[in-house]
Design a protein around this motif. Sequence first.
Motif, PDB file in Angstrom:
ATOM      1  N   HIS A  26       0.940  -1.126  -0.125  1.00  0.00           N
ATOM      2  CA  HIS A  26      -0.221  -0.059   0.256  1.00  0.00           C
ATOM      3  C   HIS A  26       1.034   1.278   0.279  1.00  0.00           C
ATOM      4  O   HIS A  26       0.526   2.396  -0.083  1.00  0.00           O
ATOM      5  N   ILE A  28       2.849   1.490   2.209  1.00  0.00           N
ATOM      6  CA  ILE A  28       2.918   1.765   3.322  1.00  0.00           C
ATOM      7  C   ILE A  28       4.833   1.105   3.992  1.00  0.00           C
ATOM      8  O   ILE A  28       4.617   0.368   3.136  1.00  0.00           O
ATOM      9  N   PHE A 199       0.721  -2.673  13.261  1.00  0.00           N
ATOM     10  CA  PHE A 199       0.756  -1.501  12.243  1.00  0.00           C
ATOM     11  C   PHE A 199       0.598  -0.364  13.667  1.00  0.00           C
ATOM     12  O   PHE A 199       0.354  -0.515  14.489  1.00  0.00           O
ATOM     13  N   TYR A 201       2.171   4.074  12.985  1.00  0.00           N
ATOM     14  CA  TYR A 201       2.383   5.545  12.532  1.00  0.00           C
ATOM     15  C   TYR A 201       3.396   5.972  12.961  1.00  0.00           C
ATOM     16  O   TYR A 201       4.088   6.075  14.229  1.00  0.00           O
ATOM     17  N   ARG A 207       2.815   9.351   8.992  1.00  0.00           N
ATOM     18  CA  ARG A 207       3.146   8.382   7.720  1.00  0.00           C
ATOM     19  C   ARG A 207       2.722   7.079   8.812  1.00  0.00           C
ATOM     20  O   ARG A 207       3.140   6.372   9.464  1.00  0.00           O
ATOM     21  N   PHE A 208       2.362   5.994   8.153  1.00  0.00           N
ATOM     22  CA  PHE A 208       2.315   4.440   8.401  1.00  0.00           C
ATOM     23  C   PHE A 208       2.892   3.443   8.183  1.00  0.00           C
ATOM     24  O   PHE A 208       4.044   3.913   7.560  1.00  0.00           O
ATOM     25  N   THR A 210       4.213  -1.105   9.369  1.00  0.00           N
ATOM     26  CA  THR A 210       4.169  -1.730   9.569  1.00  0.00           C
ATOM     27  C   THR A 210       5.571  -2.734   9.935  1.00  0.00           C
ATOM     28  O   THR A 210       6.411  -2.867   8.911  1.00  0.00           O
ATOM     29  N   ARG A 474      -5.127  -2.753   5.598  1.00  0.00           N
ATOM     30  CA  ARG A 474      -6.265  -1.708   5.107  1.00  0.00           C
ATOM     31  C   ARG A 474      -7.310  -1.381   6.514  1.00  0.00           C
ATOM     32  O   ARG A 474      -7.729  -0.121   6.633  1.00  0.00           O
ATOM     33  N   GLU A 477      -5.052   1.039   8.382  1.00  0.00           N
ATOM     34  CA  GLU A 477      -5.511   2.416   8.454  1.00  0.00           C
ATOM     35  C   GLU A 477      -6.418   3.162   8.196  1.00  0.00           C
ATOM     36  O   GLU A 477      -6.011   4.484   8.667  1.00  0.00           O
ATOM     37  N   LYS A 478      -7.841   2.217   7.816  1.00  0.00           N
ATOM     38  CA  LYS A 478      -9.361   3.288   7.754  1.00  0.00           C
ATOM     39  C   LYS A 478      -9.123   3.559   9.399  1.00  0.00           C
ATOM     40  O   LYS A 478      -9.548   4.775   9.150  1.00  0.00           O
ATOM     41  N   ARG A 539      -1.773  15.433   8.718  1.00  0.00           N
ATOM     42  CA  ARG A 539      -1.512  14.016   9.901  1.00  0.00           C
ATOM     43  C   ARG A 539       0.175  14.200  10.464  1.00  0.00           C
ATOM     44  O   ARG A 539       0.575  13.871  11.639  1.00  0.00           O
TER      45      ARG A 539
END
Length: 622
Positions: A26, A28, A199, A201, A207-208, A210, A474, A477-478, A539
């Motif tokens: 993604h 990420i 997961f 940030y 920024r994300f 993992t 996902r 993140e959402k 962010r």
Amino acid sequence: MTDTPMEDRHPMTGNRMSDEESRGSHGIEHHKYDVVVIGAGGAGLRAAIAAHDAGARTAVVCKSLLGKAHTVMAEGGIAAAMGNLWPDDNWEVHFRDTMRGGKMLNNWRMAQLHAQEAPERVLELEDWGALFDRTQDGLISQRDFGGHRYARLAHVGDRTGLEMIRTLQQRTVQLGIDVFMECTVTDLLKDGDKISGAFGYWRETGRFITFEAPSVILATGGIGKSFKVTSNSWEYTGDGHAMALRAGAKLINMEFVQFHPTGMVWPPSVKGLLVTESVRGDGGILKNSEGKRFMFDYIPEFFKAETADTEEEADRWYEDKKNNRRPPELLPRDEVARAINSEIKAGRGSEHGGIYLDIASRRTPEFIRKRLPSMYHQFKELADVDITAEPMEIGPTCHYVMGGVEVDADTELSAVPGLYAVGECSGGMHGSNRLGGNSLSDLLVFGRRAGESAAAYTSGLGDDRPAISDDDVRAAEKHALAPFESTGGENPYSIQQDLQQKMNDLVGIIRTAEELTQSLKEIETLKERARNLVVEGHRQYNPGWHLAIDLRNMLLVSESIAKAALERQESRGGHTRDDFPGPNPEWGAKNLVVSISEDGESVMLNPQPLPPMPDDLKKFFD
């Protein structure tokens, strides 16, 4: 100087990361390790060192900067029966003290391992460069603390936690363990029933990121920021507790919250800041506004055989500790906190709503400045009080949660394969009340065990390692971005403020069924309000967004505490019910286990019998 964006650089080396290393499916940032430790306090760093030494590729992820962990606030010392001052001290006595301090609700196996292994862990810390205070014979000096039969806290003035973090941090960096600073983990990831990673940030950029790892060790500390008056720092929002629950682990002993007897009460800007128990361990006494040394009025039956009845007897104890009963100021923390609270409620409190802690009349200025340098500077700089000449104003402050993730005593493994927990975010070791100094030895003993166990688990998987799911990434993140999508909702700060006030007023040091029932209603209302949080801006550098994410954890943990406190109809350790003022033998034989509902929005309770103690350990309590 290169123009590579900071978010494309490795957190330790500063070098540009490869596309494979830095980007997942993604876009990420993505990393692979054998063991990921979440938290860089004493427990997290000790676990990371152990995992690394066992051959695992290890990373540490922390919300704050390396070296800024809340462990530095543990000032008094590390409890370990080394026998340096009193040869009669041994692990059996330490085990007995720990179990009695926890009102026998401790996991006996954890208390046993802790007492047996703590001395070796302290010596190991010294081998790595920790500079302890010494006896005249050159041994590590040990001081008195509440609930301990002998002086057994290895110390560095009143800055022991700071020295521990300095030593473990230096060791971590020396070994080359990767550290991801100012990086918040928001969700644990699973492959079926097994942990596959985490997961999170970057707090600076938003920024994300993992982390793919079969073993994750939670070392995230406590829950104090759910309360208005607390000694805890900003990181303590129950992240590990809540993430473990959502991943399928269970929590234990959540009703037991320790209110440290001595936190600052004035000025308001520092209310709740910790005043170390070392002040009382080195001779400080507690007085009310009438000048009375009131602790003699609050000695419980359980401790009368070991506690001085008169001031003269208590004073002799400091000169001849082996043959005289200890002063009542050194009762376990729950007993002292309740006594202070009673004096304040009776109208015998200090000018600013606390009571007085006096060491100035008991020790010379030179002694105080040498043994308690941090306390001297803390009061001088923050309250304009010279503790060598005048008493301190103090009062109870939310300090420590005995409850946490239920783990196996020998390995620190939770109910979720690959998920471990250590330190304050684990439960069982301290029962219903923690003795001072046991936290630092707890970090060392079980941090090492968790690191070794996590490395062995990963090694045993071979090539059959769990994988991170794109759908889970996902979803995480959402959820993290949801506050930016809402309109017309509330600011997270208003919800946090209301939560802290409600927890302070309704789930505080003295509890009733009526108030606890009301607290659960209030928490439900706050959860509804939190579903429509609004965060403005971007962010990058957005503390409002950080708090919005933390609130999810704080509300879940607060509900766990309140629901368990309502269920336990007795007073024991850090849990005091005004409507059930005494301990109940029936409740003394079981724990309350918290799990999460299928929708992940609320908590459920189930009683669980205590594991039976073997006969060879029962003899210590005959």
